[in-house]
Every structure is written in structure tokens, then in C-alpha cells.
Write an enzyme that holds these catalytic residues in place. Structure first.
Site, PDB file in Angstrom:
ATOM      1  N   PHE A 116      -7.823  49.145  49.584  1.00  0.00           N
ATOM      2  CA  PHE A 116      -6.562  50.154  49.416  1.00  0.00           C
ATOM      3  C   PHE A 116      -5.424  49.709  48.672  1.00  0.00           C
ATOM      4  CE2 PHE A 116      -5.445  48.037  53.095  1.00  0.00           C
ATOM      5  CZ  PHE A 116      -4.330  47.624  53.319  1.00  0.00           C
ATOM      6  N   HIS A 144      -4.490  37.983  53.146  1.00  0.00           N
ATOM      7  CA  HIS A 144      -3.193  37.598  53.844  1.00  0.00           C
ATOM      8  C   HIS A 144      -3.187  38.144  55.298  1.00  0.00           C
ATOM      9  CE1 HIS A 144      -3.756  41.435  51.860  1.00  0.00           C
ATOM     10  NE2 HIS A 144      -2.380  41.962  52.356  1.00  0.00           N
ATOM     11  N   ASP A 178       3.808  44.057  58.233  1.00  0.00           N
ATOM     12  CA  ASP A 178       4.557  44.340  57.042  1.00  0.00           C
ATOM     13  C   ASP A 178       3.905  43.369  55.814  1.00  0.00           C
ATOM     14  OD1 ASP A 178       6.677  45.957  55.514  1.00  0.00           O
ATOM     15  OD2 ASP A 178       7.841  44.191  55.472  1.00  0.00           O
ATOM     16  N   LYS A 227      -4.868  49.322  57.070  1.00  0.00           N
ATOM     17  CA  LYS A 227      -4.527  48.138  57.673  1.00  0.00           C
ATOM     18  C   LYS A 227      -5.217  48.001  59.091  1.00  0.00           C
ATOM     19  CE  LYS A 227       0.133  47.533  55.783  1.00  0.00           C
ATOM     20  NZ  LYS A 227       1.676  47.586  56.245  1.00  0.00           N
TER      21      LYS A 227
HETATM   22  P1  ITT Z   1       3.323  50.882  56.875  1.00  0.00           P
HETATM   23  O1  ITT Z   1       4.700  50.424  56.327  1.00  0.00           O
HETATM   24  O2  ITT Z   1       3.558  52.279  57.727  1.00  0.00           O
HETATM   25  O3  ITT Z   1       2.638  49.776  57.836  1.00  0.00           O
HETATM   26  P2  ITT Z   1       2.530  50.838  54.062  1.00  0.00           P
HETATM   27  O4  ITT Z   1       1.379  51.028  53.448  1.00  0.00           O
HETATM   28  O5  ITT Z   1       4.039  51.444  53.503  1.00  0.00           O
HETATM   29  O6  ITT Z   1       2.353  51.162  55.580  1.00  0.00           O
HETATM   30  P3  ITT Z   1       3.957  48.426  53.632  1.00  0.00           P
HETATM   31  O7  ITT Z   1       5.389  48.797  53.929  1.00  0.00           O
HETATM   32  O8  ITT Z   1       3.470  47.069  54.246  1.00  0.00           O
HETATM   33  O9  ITT Z   1       2.744  49.093  54.382  1.00  0.00           O
HETATM   34  O10 ITT Z   1       3.608  48.327  52.132  1.00  0.00           O
HETATM   35  C1  ITT Z   1       2.969  47.428  51.682  1.00  0.00           C
HETATM   36  C2  ITT Z   1       2.467  47.879  50.160  1.00  0.00           C
HETATM   37  O11 ITT Z   1       1.496  46.817  49.845  1.00  0.00           O
HETATM   38  C3  ITT Z   1       1.753  49.312  50.034  1.00  0.00           C
HETATM   39  O12 ITT Z   1       1.940  49.783  48.981  1.00  0.00           O
HETATM   40  C4  ITT Z   1       0.510  48.872  50.506  1.00  0.00           C
HETATM   41  O13 ITT Z   1      -0.368  49.734  49.882  1.00  0.00           O
HETATM   42  C5  ITT Z   1       0.344  47.592  49.998  1.00  0.00           C
HETATM   43  N1  ITT Z   1      -0.629  46.732  50.687  1.00  0.00           N
HETATM   44  C6  ITT Z   1      -0.384  45.924  51.853  1.00  0.00           C
HETATM   45  N2  ITT Z   1      -1.322  45.326  52.282  1.00  0.00           N
HETATM   46  C7  ITT Z   1      -2.452  45.600  51.078  1.00  0.00           C
HETATM   47  C8  ITT Z   1      -3.520  44.802  51.022  1.00  0.00           C
HETATM   48  O14 ITT Z   1      -4.574  44.337  52.184  1.00  0.00           O
HETATM   49  N3  ITT Z   1      -4.367  45.380  49.881  1.00  0.00           N
HETATM   50  C9  ITT Z   1      -3.699  46.133  49.067  1.00  0.00           C
HETATM   51  N4  ITT Z   1      -2.419  46.646  49.128  1.00  0.00           N
HETATM   52  C10 ITT Z   1      -1.840  46.286  50.319  1.00  0.00           C
END
Ligand code: ITT
Length: 209
Positions: free
Chosen positions: A168, A194, A61, A11
Site C-alpha cells: 500500500f 520498518h 505512525d 498496517k
Molecule cells: P493512520 O494514521 O490512521 O495509521 P495513515 O495511512 O494516515 O493511517 P500515517 O499517518 O502513518 O498512516 O501515514 C503514513 C503515510 O505513509 C501514508 O501515506 C501511508 O500510506 C504511508 N505508509 C506508511 N507505512 C507504509 C508502508 O509500510 N508502505 C508504504 N507506505 C506506507
């Protein structure tokens, strides 16, 4: 210095493309409340992160919402990725649905402890009600909810068999106009993603601020 609050280095890479070097990662695992939408989770996280860091924070998020599953895994995307993996989501969609449509959503929540016009939709209403019920004074910075500004980005695509090595998370199984996000480089992904769309809105507002 603006702190981009996430445990996910992917991110931050994408955020830097938009916001430049004036942003640095704050690797802080804020409490993720259970909610059907991302917005209240991000708003709550931004307040907690600001109280922790004491400087301007931006919480990110995000989640993958499969249309035929009423948005699953949605806010639970990280849990689902960590437990069964993104391949299982692809197999579930292929096995159970004729409709591969899905969207990625990202909500950015900004908090710097200062008052400003909160987001048009008071997504933190539940927080405010809960805080008031717990005896908090909503006007007390230490006690009540701080103002948070939200920026949302959405991209629609389809769930496909995994392709590509970039990105990712769910990127290999999310196809946008014939290309998966994992087949794009970060700049290409940011233009349509997004997160890129939410960052663009945030960047415009923040430049004015
Ligand atoms: P933080 O909460 O610490 O930011 P996280 O990876 O747990 O890290 P989220 O709670 O927002 O982030 O979870 C989102 C999920 O969606 C997580 O499995 C990410 O790998 C996935 N995700 C988020 N943005 C994405 C993207 O741009 N491309 C692919 N997967 C994404």
C-alpha cells in the site's frame, strides 16, 4: 485484547503477521500534531487513543523520508499521498535529485494506562511542558500525560519508478535490494520493513510484560 490504532487496513494486515489474532484494529483517527519527528506524534496519539478506548493500544505512525529533501515528506507522508500522490514524489525525486536514497520509518507507541519505564528518550517532553503550562498535574492520570513506550523501525532503500501490485501507500516506489515493497508478499516485506522491525522489538517487550 490489544487494539492496533489505525485507519489503514494495510498496517493491520502486517501487524497481524507478527502479533497474531490477539490484536484487532481500532479504526480511530487520533489527532496528529505537527512535528518534525514521528515519535511525539505517535506518543500523543497513543494517549488519546487509550483515553478513547480504555484498553491497551498500539499506535503506528510511519512515513517516507527522502534523504536529498532533508526527510520530506516524513511526517507529512499521508498528506502528500492524499494530495499529489506517490507518483509525484517519484517524479520530484527523479527530476530534482541525483540521489534516490530514502528511508521508511515506523514508530509504534504503546499505552495501557499503567505505569512502566517510559522510553529512554523522553520524546514527550514537549507534551509534558505544554501540559504543565496549561495547568495540568503530570501525576494525575486524567490530566497529565500517561506513560508511553516507543519502538522504532527503519529501513533504507531507494526511490524508483513504480513496480508491483502488493502492499500500500509508497510501496511501489520504494526499492529494497532490487525489489520494491509492492513486489514482496506481506511476509517478505515484514522481514525487512520498518514496521516489521518495530513490531519485532515491541513483540519481545510485550511478551515479557
Ligand atoms: P493512520 O494514521 O490512521 O495509521 P495513515 O495511512 O494516515 O493511517 P500515517 O499517518 O502513518 O498512516 O501515514 C503514513 C503515510 O505513509 C501514508 O501515506 C501511508 O500510506 C504511508 N505508509 C506508511 N507505512 C507504509 C508502508 O509500510 N508502505 C508504504 N507506505 C506506507
Amino acid at each position: 485484547m490489544l487494539r492496533y490504532v489505525t485507519t489503514n487496513a494495510g498496517k493491520v494486515r502486517e501487524a497481524r503477521e507478527y502479533l497474531g489474532d490477539g490484536v484487532s484494529q481500532l479504526d480511530f483517527d487520533y489527532t496528529e500534531i505537527q512535528a518534525a519527528d514521528l515519535a511525539p506524534i505517535a506518543a500523543r496519539g497513543a494517549r488519546e487513543a487509550y483515553r478513547h478506548a480504555g484498553e491497551p493500544v498500539l499506535v503506528d505512525d510511519a512515513g517516507l523520508f527522502v534523504r536529498g529533501f532533508d526527510g520530506f515528506p516524513g511526517p507529512y507522508s499521508a498528506f502528500v499521498e492524499d494530495t499529489v500522490g506517490v507518483g509525484a514524489v517519484r517524479r520530484l525525486v527523479a527530476g530534482e535529485l541525483d540521489d534516490p536514497r530514502a528511508s521508511f520509518r515506523c514508530v509504534l507507541a504503546y499505552c495501557d494506562g499503567e505505569p512502566f519505564d517510559a522510553s529512554p528518550d523522553p520524546v514527550d517532553r514537549a507534551d509534558r511542558v505544554a501540559a504543565a503550562a496549561a495547568g495540568a498535574d503530570p501525576d494525575d492520570e486524567e490530566d497529565g500525560p500517561l506513560p508511553v513506550k516507543l519502538f522504532e523501525g527503519v529501513v533504507r532503500g531507494e526511490i524508483v519508478d513504480p513496480r508491483g501490485d502488493g502492499g500500500f501507500g509508497y510501496d511501489p516506489i520504494f526499492e529494497y535490494e532490487g525489489t520494491t515493497f509492492a513486489e514482496m508478499d506481506p511476509e517478505e516485506k515484514n522481514v525487512v520493513s520498518h514496521r516489521g522491525r518495530a513490531l519485532e522489538k515491541f513483540g519481545e517487550w510485550f511478551a515479557e510484560r
